[in-house]
Write a protein that holds these residues in place. Structure first.
Motif, PDB file in Angstrom:
ATOM      1  N   THR A 125     -23.635  16.129   3.055  1.00  0.00           N
ATOM      2  CA  THR A 125     -22.699  15.482   2.121  1.00  0.00           C
ATOM      3  C   THR A 125     -21.249  15.864   2.448  1.00  0.00           C
ATOM      4  O   THR A 125     -20.352  15.028   2.435  1.00  0.00           O
ATOM      5  CB  THR A 125     -23.014  15.907   0.677  1.00  0.00           C
ATOM      6  N   LEU A 126     -21.070  17.147   2.724  1.00  0.00           N
ATOM      7  CA  LEU A 126     -19.694  17.626   2.950  1.00  0.00           C
ATOM      8  C   LEU A 126     -19.241  17.422   4.395  1.00  0.00           C
ATOM      9  O   LEU A 126     -18.076  17.674   4.732  1.00  0.00           O
ATOM     10  CB  LEU A 126     -19.589  19.116   2.602  1.00  0.00           C
ATOM     11  N   GLU A 127     -20.159  17.032   5.248  1.00  0.00           N
ATOM     12  CA  GLU A 127     -19.883  16.890   6.677  1.00  0.00           C
ATOM     13  C   GLU A 127     -19.298  18.172   7.266  1.00  0.00           C
ATOM     14  O   GLU A 127     -18.234  18.180   7.901  1.00  0.00           O
ATOM     15  CB  GLU A 127     -18.925  15.710   6.917  1.00  0.00           C
ATOM     16  N   GLN A 177     -10.650  25.394  -1.189  1.00  0.00           N
ATOM     17  CA  GLN A 177     -10.270  25.734  -2.568  1.00  0.00           C
ATOM     18  C   GLN A 177     -11.485  26.244  -3.340  1.00  0.00           C
ATOM     19  O   GLN A 177     -11.370  27.050  -4.243  1.00  0.00           O
ATOM     20  CB  GLN A 177      -9.703  24.498  -3.268  1.00  0.00           C
ATOM     21  N   HIS A 178     -12.653  25.682  -3.013  1.00  0.00           N
ATOM     22  CA  HIS A 178     -13.887  26.103  -3.683  1.00  0.00           C
ATOM     23  C   HIS A 178     -14.852  26.649  -2.653  1.00  0.00           C
ATOM     24  O   HIS A 178     -15.031  26.064  -1.583  1.00  0.00           O
ATOM     25  CB  HIS A 178     -14.539  24.915  -4.395  1.00  0.00           C
ATOM     26  N   ILE A 179     -15.513  27.769  -3.031  1.00  0.00           N
ATOM     27  CA  ILE A 179     -16.465  28.390  -2.112  1.00  0.00           C
ATOM     28  C   ILE A 179     -17.868  28.154  -2.658  1.00  0.00           C
ATOM     29  O   ILE A 179     -18.178  28.544  -3.782  1.00  0.00           O
ATOM     30  CB  ILE A 179     -16.224  29.908  -1.992  1.00  0.00           C
ATOM     31  N   ILE A 180     -18.660  27.477  -1.842  1.00  0.00           N
ATOM     32  CA  ILE A 180     -20.035  27.219  -2.246  1.00  0.00           C
ATOM     33  C   ILE A 180     -20.921  28.240  -1.548  1.00  0.00           C
ATOM     34  O   ILE A 180     -20.908  28.348  -0.318  1.00  0.00           O
ATOM     35  CB  ILE A 180     -20.477  25.803  -1.819  1.00  0.00           C
ATOM     36  N   LYS A 181     -21.679  29.016  -2.366  1.00  0.00           N
ATOM     37  CA  LYS A 181     -22.611  29.970  -1.778  1.00  0.00           C
ATOM     38  C   LYS A 181     -24.025  29.516  -2.111  1.00  0.00           C
ATOM     39  O   LYS A 181     -24.449  29.594  -3.264  1.00  0.00           O
ATOM     40  CB  LYS A 181     -22.364  31.375  -2.338  1.00  0.00           C
ATOM     41  N   VAL A 182     -24.721  29.043  -1.083  1.00  0.00           N
ATOM     42  CA  VAL A 182     -26.086  28.568  -1.305  1.00  0.00           C
ATOM     43  C   VAL A 182     -27.022  29.749  -1.179  1.00  0.00           C
ATOM     44  O   VAL A 182     -26.998  30.463  -0.176  1.00  0.00           O
ATOM     45  CB  VAL A 182     -26.488  27.520  -0.239  1.00  0.00           C
ATOM     46  N   CYS A 183     -27.843  29.959  -2.219  1.00  0.00           N
ATOM     47  CA  CYS A 183     -28.759  31.094  -2.188  1.00  0.00           C
ATOM     48  C   CYS A 183     -29.943  30.783  -1.269  1.00  0.00           C
ATOM     49  O   CYS A 183     -30.565  29.725  -1.375  1.00  0.00           O
ATOM     50  CB  CYS A 183     -29.245  31.406  -3.590  1.00  0.00           C
ATOM     51  N   CYS A 184     -30.237  31.705  -0.361  1.00  0.00           N
ATOM     52  CA  CYS A 184     -31.378  31.522   0.523  1.00  0.00           C
ATOM     53  C   CYS A 184     -32.356  32.679   0.345  1.00  0.00           C
ATOM     54  O   CYS A 184     -33.081  33.052   1.281  1.00  0.00           O
ATOM     55  CB  CYS A 184     -30.934  31.420   1.975  1.00  0.00           C
ATOM     56  N   GLY A 216     -20.926  27.947   6.961  1.00  0.00           N
ATOM     57  CA  GLY A 216     -19.881  28.923   7.281  1.00  0.00           C
ATOM     58  C   GLY A 216     -18.519  28.278   7.478  1.00  0.00           C
ATOM     59  O   GLY A 216     -17.515  28.969   7.656  1.00  0.00           O
ATOM     60  N   MET A 217     -18.459  26.951   7.452  1.00  0.00           N
ATOM     61  CA  MET A 217     -17.192  26.292   7.764  1.00  0.00           C
ATOM     62  C   MET A 217     -16.556  25.646   6.529  1.00  0.00           C
ATOM     63  O   MET A 217     -17.165  25.590   5.466  1.00  0.00           O
ATOM     64  CB  MET A 217     -17.411  25.225   8.847  1.00  0.00           C
ATOM     65  N   THR A 218     -15.363  25.126   6.717  1.00  0.00           N
ATOM     66  CA  THR A 218     -14.583  24.546   5.634  1.00  0.00           C
ATOM     67  C   THR A 218     -14.381  23.057   5.899  1.00  0.00           C
ATOM     68  O   THR A 218     -14.177  22.666   7.055  1.00  0.00           O
ATOM     69  CB  THR A 218     -13.213  25.259   5.550  1.00  0.00           C
ATOM     70  N   THR A 219     -14.433  22.259   4.830  1.00  0.00           N
ATOM     71  CA  THR A 219     -14.265  20.816   5.012  1.00  0.00           C
ATOM     72  C   THR A 219     -12.863  20.493   5.507  1.00  0.00           C
ATOM     73  O   THR A 219     -11.926  21.277   5.304  1.00  0.00           O
ATOM     74  CB  THR A 219     -14.493  20.073   3.683  1.00  0.00           C
ATOM     75  N   LYS A 220     -12.745  19.324   6.138  1.00  0.00           N
ATOM     76  CA  LYS A 220     -11.457  18.953   6.730  1.00  0.00           C
ATOM     77  C   LYS A 220     -10.350  18.897   5.688  1.00  0.00           C
ATOM     78  O   LYS A 220      -9.188  19.226   5.963  1.00  0.00           O
ATOM     79  CB  LYS A 220     -11.580  17.583   7.414  1.00  0.00           C
TER      80      LYS A 220
END
Lengths: 172, 897
Positions: free
Chosen positions: A109-111, A83-90, A115-119
């Motif tokens: 934290t999100l396990e 539902q939410h897309i986290i884009k970490v700046c590198c 590039g993947m999506t939480t369960k």
């Protein structure tokens, strides 16, 4: 072209009439693949297999070609996203300010790996090259919002807040 | 024409040609990896770069058109450096595996590394290696070896029209993939192997040949495919008596490098352990067979046949020869029947497929053969494909149809009750009720004549009986035809206008036209259509039956029919009878013999006592097989010449093991009348003999001297007795063969028939009324059953089912049923159902599909476990007696189990 049978659609819960509706604007149009894919992804958050098969049939472009286009452009996704897309700046500035640690912390934290999506399908974690907010480094973008001056012990709270606010707007 | 200079030499080229093509004209070799003359150039591999004076950069010669005054250098230092660098880049991402790679010796990358002396690469590989795809039995895929030339992507799209492959991902991660990386079996792949055939490296390989031998160890033998009537030219790769793989020559007609799954992967049946290896005999069919020596078996056959001839007369004997056999074998079979046995009871398995074509086309045009070549399909402006599921039954011919539509802009009219794949390419699809062909075509004739779209000049000069035709078709208005056929009247009008509106209209048809009560009539109707529009006698026109088996044309040409000698010289014509009697040194019977179905009838009536059946399995493939089998069981003596123990062989008194087509020299004649050489690639299995040798042995044992050293001597005899074959000899057939008629030894052959005059003089417009099928659905048997062929299999399956590759892709039959009918019967895909007709019943899995017309179900007859022909019958063509396989009435029920 594949054999036509009346088997059950492959993705459960995908309302193909929505795809039909999008396609109805592109009858006999050339070069319609990308705009159609954008709209379909806008509808479902990703490109379901059954939708691609339908687009293939209607636009007379093979499924393999459509998947080829979808995998060429970074904007398209073939698997469901959170539902939410986290884009970490590198980018360079964030990297210097410890983006690697932020990314690791988020992943932990999100396990979920990059590039993947939480369960629970709430978050998708991605890396991006630069968000252009270097003055706030290290930053991440969650959906449309920039979160700056992060520290590995504060990202958890940011996530919690987002989860509680319960916004379910699927990302672009 | 433009002129340009390549390496200082002047050359002329068409403006549409590329620099590469111009260089090839001069014999200058430019290296390529992604180029294939059949495909759109993409300039992807950059190996063909050349220096063009005045150009900013090097240009890709395969994709750059020539222009006036161009000055090109193909091997300058700059060019050579660029090519070497390019090879280094390609090599950096290619495993150094040549020592164990099957492609070594044929690999184009390897060849260029050698030619350009590139030993290694300065670049390093960034791509992680991937596991080769070993998920299917035919095509082995190792993406680590892929150089991304894209030829597999383009040939699958542009030639095969399947478009299974595409470029996936980007940058260093780019790879060739199916949609969603699915295994080929689930991707819609038809296993034609085109992609394998163009792969320049070892990324795509023919799996059956892997680790069996290197290219230089194999002998390449050219021959002709033994499956459908397209008659593709094959190259067999043979090592130590074993066939490793099959490829095709891109320069050889009719397939020009294309093959289907059967041609490319359907060759392994020859080494099946089920091959018959010894003559088998028994006194009575209730007894088990016992192995016998050839001497004993031949003696027994000769003795028995002589006894029967003496006791009951010559007409107590009947012979059926094979459309899978060579011309020479068919010629000998009819010679044996006529000269040795003294009867015209001679037929072949064309009786159950294209006999109505022979009857119908002879009645209309005077010659029972296709009028044009298969290559003509590509240039037609309008194609009518009627009763032919071409993509499955004649896959390589279908490629030509698709090319005509997709690349050359042809309009396609499909006449078929089933939603066959070609429907996707059709401008108009006339989905008629099974068995209403003549009504539909009368409807088309009606519209053309009513709207004045006919070719009046052609009709006046070249045809007869137009007034009667006008009168007969006048009641067949679109409204009335819609009522009979179920095809909307407006579509009939549209199709008629399209076909009549071109001078390049070609009709291609299959068994959906012939296997009807009015099969011959259907063929004559199509001939009417061609004649009244003048679409015959020129390139890209005509009326062209796609023959079912590989040598249906040839077996009929050779006189394996009850009423004619070679090339349709009538047995009751005193001149022909005299000629053949003299040549064969005996008095030949003048009374036409029995057609195949009449033979069974005569057997049941006790008139026919002995049959000789060669390479044909009527106990599985004839309609209403219960009836056929009961006739065979009543025979005093049945001899079967076969390669496998078929249903028919199981009913024989003597089974004689013969060679298959890889083991033979001889000729086949394909659907376009092209007579071509088969070349023996491997030895006969121990214990077997050639069909022609067996015939000779029996004839000699019966006191009729029949001696040939080689099949070419048989063809010499055929040529001496047959004007159309007068110019044919094995010597002249080397290469691409000849298209009969070949009137003398200098004649080049005749790809187009009926150019200035029809064989019979004027073309006969046959006035025909629509005759309904013999058995129509009713309340007890409410569905139509039509039968036909599937892509992966062939005829009774005796050959195709014995290929492990093909069998693992398609191993069982299913009945196709429309969702409306399935819904009413509560049937779902994969349910087991019982299909019953008035003659028999069988169990089979269901496939619910809109391919079937509502109210109709479909079955093939390839699988012995699903003996479809227990259901078929009882109708037969009114003239040729071909069974009405395409229409009978059945009911379908869900199995209780």
């Amino acid at each position: 072209m594949a054999t036509k049978t009346c088997e059950q659609p492959k993705d459960k819960g995908i309302d193909l009439s929505k795809v039909e509706k999008i396609l109805s604007d592109y009858k006999n149009a050339r070069g319609a693949v990308i705009p159609v894919l954008q709209k379909v992804q806008g509808e479902f958050g990703y490109l379901p297999e059954s939708a691609i098969d339908l687009i293939s049939e209607r636009l007379n472009v093979s499924s393999s070609e459509i998947v080829g286009v979808s995998t060429f452009y970074a904007q398209f996704h073939l698997i469901p996203r959170g539902q939410h897309i986290i884009k970490v700046c590198c980018g360079t500035a964030c990297h210097v300010k410890g983006a690697t640690k932020i990314a690791e912390k988020l992943s932990e934290t999100l396990e979920v790996s990059m590039g993947m999506t939480t369960k629970d399908n709430v978050f998708t974690l991605e890396e991006v090259a630069c968000l252009g907010a270097c003055s706030l480094a290290p930053v991440m973008m969650v959906d449309e919002d920039i979160h700056g001056k992060l520290a590995s012990d504060t990202v958890g709270a940011v996530l919690q807040k987002i989860k509680e606010s319960g916004t379910t707007q699927p990302s672009e | 024409m433009v002129s340009l200079f390549i390496n200082g030499k002047k050359v002329e080229a068409e403006p549409s040609q590329t620099i590469l093509q111009a260089a090839q004209k001069l014999g200058i070799h430019i290296p390529t990896l992604c180029h294939d003359p059949r495909l759109t150039p993409t300039g992807a591999c950059r190996m063909c770069v050349v220096e063009a004076e005045g150009a900013r950069t090097l240009v890709a010669s395969c994709a750059t058109p020539v222009s006036e005054g161009m000055k090109i250098t193909t091997h300058s230092e700059l060019v050579m450096r660029s090519r070497r660098l390019n090879l280094e880049l390609i090599w950096s991402d290619h495993p150094n595996d040549c020592l164990t790679c099957d492609k070594t010796g044929e690999c184009q990358l390897q060849r260029l590394m050698y030619e350009y002396d590139v030993k290694t690469s300065r670049f390093t590989d960034c791509n992680p290696s991937s596991r080769p795809d070993d998920s299917n039995p035919a095509i082995y895929r190792d993406m680590n070896k892929c150089i991304l030339c894209g030829k597999c992507v383009r040939i699958c799209d542009e030639v095969q029209n399947q478009h299974i492959w595409a470029f996936s991902n980007r940058g260093m991660q780019t790879s060739i993939a199916t949609a969603f990386e699915k295994p080929l079996r689930e991707s819609g792949c038809v296993f034609c192997g085109h992609c394998v055939s163009v792969c320049p490296v070892g990324a795509l390989m023919d799996k059956p040949a892997m680790k069996k031998g290197r290219p230089w160890e194999t002998r390449k033998v050219r021959t002709v495919c033994c499956y459908c009537g397209v008659g593709c030219s094959l190259v067999l790769h043979v090592k130590q008596g074993d066939i490793l793989k099959v490829t095709a020559d891109t320069h050889s007609p009719p397939n020009y490098g294309s093959l289907c799954v059967k041609g490319r992967y359907g060759f392994e049946f020859y080494r099946s352990p089920d091959r018959l290896k010894s003559p088998l005999i028994r006194d009575h069919i209730d007894q088990p067979f016992r192995e016998a020596s050839w001497e004993e078996a031949i003696k027994l056959v000769a003795q028995k046949l002589m006894e029967i001839k003496q006791k009951y007369g010559p007409d107590a004997f009947g012979c059926l020869s094979s459309s899978r056999g060579t011309n020479e074998e068919n010629y000998l079979a009819q010679k044996f029947t006529r000269a040795v046995m003294g009867t015209n009871n001679m037929d072949n398995c064309a009786r159950v497929c294209h006999a109505p074509s022979v009857t119908g086309l002879r009645a209309a045009l005077g010659s029972g053969a296709a009028t044009n070549s298969l290559a003509d399909i590509e240039g037609a402006e309008v194609l009518i494909v009627s009763g032919s599921n071409t993509t499955e039954a004649h896959p390589v011919a279908a490629l030509k149809i698709k090319k005509a539509v997709r690349h050359n802009g042809a309009k396609l009219i499909v006449i078929d009750p089933r939603e066959i794949e070609l429907v996707q390419y059709a401008t108009v699809w006339l989905r008629l009720k099974p068995g209403t062909n003549v009504a539909l075509i009368n409807g088309l004739l009606h519209v053309i004549l009513k709207e004045g779209l006919e070719d009046k000049e052609f009709i006046r000069q070249r045809t007869e009986n137009i007034d009667m035709l006008r009168q007969v078709v006048s009641p067949y208005t679109p409204e009335k035809v819609e009522e009979i056929t179920g095809v909307p009247g407006e579509d009939i009008i549209k199709a008629a206008r399209i076909y009549a509106g071109t001078g390049k209209g070609m009709i291609v048809y299959g068994l959906g036209m012939t296997e009807h009560k009015a099969g011959s009539h259907g063929v004559m109707s199509l001939a009417n259509l061609a004649m009244i529009t003048g679409n015959i006698g020129r390139p890209n026109t005509g009326i062209n039956p796609l023959r079912g088996q590989n040598n249906v044309q040839g077996s009929c040409d050779m006189g394996a029919l009850p009423d004619v000698y070679t090339c349709y010289q009538k047995v009751d014509d005193p001149a022909a009878n005299k000629k053949f009697s003299e040549a064969w040194n005996c008095q030949l019977p003048t009374k036409p013999g029995l057609k195949e179905p009449q033979m069974y009838k005569a057997t049941l009536e006790g008139k026919l006592k002995a049959m000789y059946i060669i390479g044909y399995d009527p106990a599985a493939t004839q309609a209403n097989i219960h009836h056929v089998k009961s006739a065979m069981k009543k025979l005093d003596f049945l001899v079967v010449q076969e390669i496998f123990m078929t249903e028919t062989a199981r009913l024989a008194h003597v089974v004689l093991p013969a060679g298959c087509f890889f083991e033979k020299d001889g000729t086949f004649t394909n659907a376009e009348r092209r007579v071509r050489l088969l070349n023996q690639a491997i030895q006969l299995p121990k214990g077997t003999k050639h069909d022609w040798e067996i015939m000779c042995l029996i004839a000699n044992a019966m006191g009729y001297p029949m001696h040939y050293n080689h099949p070419k001597e048989i063809m010499e005899e055929v040529a001496s007795l047959t004007p159309e074959f007068a110019g044919i000899s094995f010597k002249r057939l080397e290469g691409d063969g000849l298209v009969w008629p070949v009137w003398d030894t200098n004649h080049p052959g005749t790809p187009i028939l009926h150019k200035d005059t029809f064989t019979r003089g004027k073309g006969k417009l046959n006035d025909l009324l629509y005759t309904p099928s013999e058995e129509l659905p009713d309340s007890s048997y409410p569905l139509y059953l039509t039968t036909g062929r599937r892509l992966y299999h062939y005829n009774n399956g005796s050959m195709s089912l014995r290929n492990p590759e093909i069998h693992s892709i398609s191993s069982e039959e299913f009945v196709e049923i429309h969702p409306d009918d399935a819904g009413a019967l509560d049937i779902k895909t994969d349910d087991r159902v019982r299909v019953t007709s008035r003659r028999g019943s069988l169990e089979v899995k269901a496939l619910v599909t809109t391919r079937s017309r509502p109210g109709s179900v479909f079955l093939s007859f390839h699988f012995p476990e699903t003996p479809t022909n227990v259901l078929t019958g009882p109708g037969e063509d009114m003239l040729a007696l071909t069974p009405e396989y395409k229409v009978c009435a059945v009911k379908v029920e869900l199995c209780a189990c």
